[in-house]
Design an enzyme around this catalytic site. Structure first.
Site, PDB file in Angstrom:
ATOM      1  CB  SER A 106      -4.822  -9.089 -12.684  1.00 33.39           C
ATOM      2  OG  SER A 106      -4.475 -10.408 -13.071  1.00 33.39           O
ATOM      3  CE1 TYR A 109       0.326 -13.301 -16.206  1.00 34.44           C
ATOM      4  CE2 TYR A 109      -1.722 -13.055 -14.985  1.00 34.44           C
ATOM      5  CZ  TYR A 109      -0.338 -13.049 -15.029  1.00 34.44           C
ATOM      6  OH  TYR A 109       0.373 -12.786 -13.892  1.00 34.44           O
ATOM      7  CB  THR A 115       2.076 -10.284 -17.862  1.00 41.51           C
ATOM      8  OG1 THR A 115       1.623  -9.118 -17.158  1.00 41.51           O
ATOM      9  CG2 THR A 115       3.094 -11.010 -16.996  1.00 41.51           C
ATOM     10  CE  LYS A 170       3.759  -6.048 -14.064  1.00 45.11           C
ATOM     11  NZ  LYS A 170       4.219  -7.360 -13.560  1.00 45.11           N
ATOM     12  CG  HIS A 224       5.408 -12.234 -12.213  1.00 48.03           C
ATOM     13  ND1 HIS A 224       4.813 -12.140 -13.452  1.00 48.03           N
ATOM     14  CD2 HIS A 224       4.428 -12.624 -11.364  1.00 48.03           C
ATOM     15  CE1 HIS A 224       3.528 -12.471 -13.347  1.00 48.03           C
ATOM     16  NE2 HIS A 224       3.284 -12.768 -12.079  1.00 48.03           N
TER      17      HIS A 224
END
Length: 365
Positions: A112, A136, A162, A231, A255
């Site tokens: 992440s 992100y 994402t 995603k 999510h």
């Protein structure tokens, strides 16, 4: 009389219960909770149970092959570790331990942006683990480009953008507990975007650009040497747009039920998306997978692979890398048993003939 030892942990549910007993209330609420009334959170698990397996007999399953092809590479099996932020909330070794579990099981580790370890540290901790990087997109695009560059430098194989977190969902467990996720300085990706001091999940989410649009995906496709995976897709229309803007794959995902409550579960959204784009891009799915039979159902519906989130996190919380590894091993063993007992000799031979609506589910009126 011989004293009884501790009860063995033999299923994902066992690890979930053990993790709940070990974690403090705030950390557990952050990891286990969902948005709103948590209807989607619950339905993510229930949706796989609404499907029944239709097994075939006498096909010869003495030799089985769980491998799949994903982004042009043959993978040992269809399980990936989903990107999860702030893993040091679960265990002091955090993402480093999770990467070691990935390496031990031949699983792809998806790191992440909001990890409590850098891409370089994860690559060093488990150099044999295949790695993807989840992005992100921050309001400062320069920071996002630098994050991608670091991922490329350290051998990450794909960029997972994402798209379902323009703002943070309404997560009432976190609001009640007042949980703080981490210090901004500990989360290197966020620190580069200006994060400082002790921050809540909402503070970190505020760094993410709420105006991300489809042309931005196309720019990442054009600029990145890595294949781009989008995603957070739940509709065939968005899956088609992802394909049209150059994505190599999509992840059908809500999510983990943590963003918008009452959206569709991954198991329900998957089939129509595969029908729409399965010939053009690869389709993965996450959400609610708790058994190897769920993995089989996902592949039978057309997914190339599945992402495992909370189950791996429960293992991490219980016993670090050994716990996460054991959870993955349990799911892989269950998947192998499901292949054999359903009459499927290999994972790539699964199709919709292997699943049907479960007879115990009432038909709609």
């Amino acid at each position: 009389m011989q004293a009884c030892g501790p009860t063995p942990l033999i299923s994902v549910a066992d690890y979930e219960a053990a993790a709940a007993a070990r974690l403090d209330a705030g950390a557990h609420g952050y990891m286990a909770g969902g948005a709103g009334d948590e209807l989607t959170l619950t339905d993510n698990v229930a949706a796989w149970r609404r499907l029944a397996i239709t097994p075939r007999m006498l096909v010869g399953v003495g030799s089985r092959d769980p491998s799949v092809s994903l982004l042009g590479v043959r993978r040992a099996h269809p399980l990936l570790i989903a990107p999860m932020a702030f893993q040091r909330m679960a265990h002091p070794d955090g993402e480093l331990a999770m990467a070691r579990a990935a390496e031990a099981t031949g699983s792809i580790m998806c790191l992440s942006t909001l990890a409590t370890a850098t891409p370089a540290e994860v690559a060093s901790a488990a150099p044999g683990a295949p790695r993807w990087f989840q992005l992100y997109v921050f309001s400062d695009r320069g920071v996002s480009r630098e994050l991608v560059a670091r991922a490329v430098e350290h051998g990450y194989e794909a960029l997972v953008v994402t798209v379902d977190l323009p703002i943070l969902g309404v997560r009432e467990r976190d609001l009640r507990s007042g949980v703080h996720a981490a210090s901004g300085e500990v989360v290197a990706g966020a620190a580069a975007a200006g994060a400082r001091g002790t921050m809540s999940p909402a503070d970190f989410a505020a760094l993410i650009d709420p105006d991300l649009r489809w042309p931005d995906i196309e720019r990442f496709v054009d600029e990145s040497p890595l294949p781009v995976v989008v995603k957070g897709i739940l509709t065939p229309e968005d899956a088609r747009l992802a394909a049209e803007h150059g994505a190599s794959a999509v992840v059908v995902s809500n999510h983990g039920g943590r963003q918008l409550d009452t959206v569709m579960a991954g198991a329900d959204a998957l089939g129509p998306i595969v029908d729409e784009v399965g010939e053009r891009v690869e389709v993965l799915v996450d959400g609610g997978i708790r058994r190897g039979t769920d993995v089989l159902k996902a592949l039978a519906l057309g997914a190339r692979a599945v992402m495992i989130g909370r189950p791996a996190l429960w293992g991490l919380a219980v016993a670090g890398d050994r716990g996460a590894q054991r959870v993955l091993e349990i799911l892989l063993a269950e998947f192998d048993a499901a292949l054999a007992l359903s009459g499927a000799r290999d994972a790539t031979g699964l199709d919709r003939r292997f699943v049907c609506r479960a007879p115990w589910v009432a038909a709609p009126r």
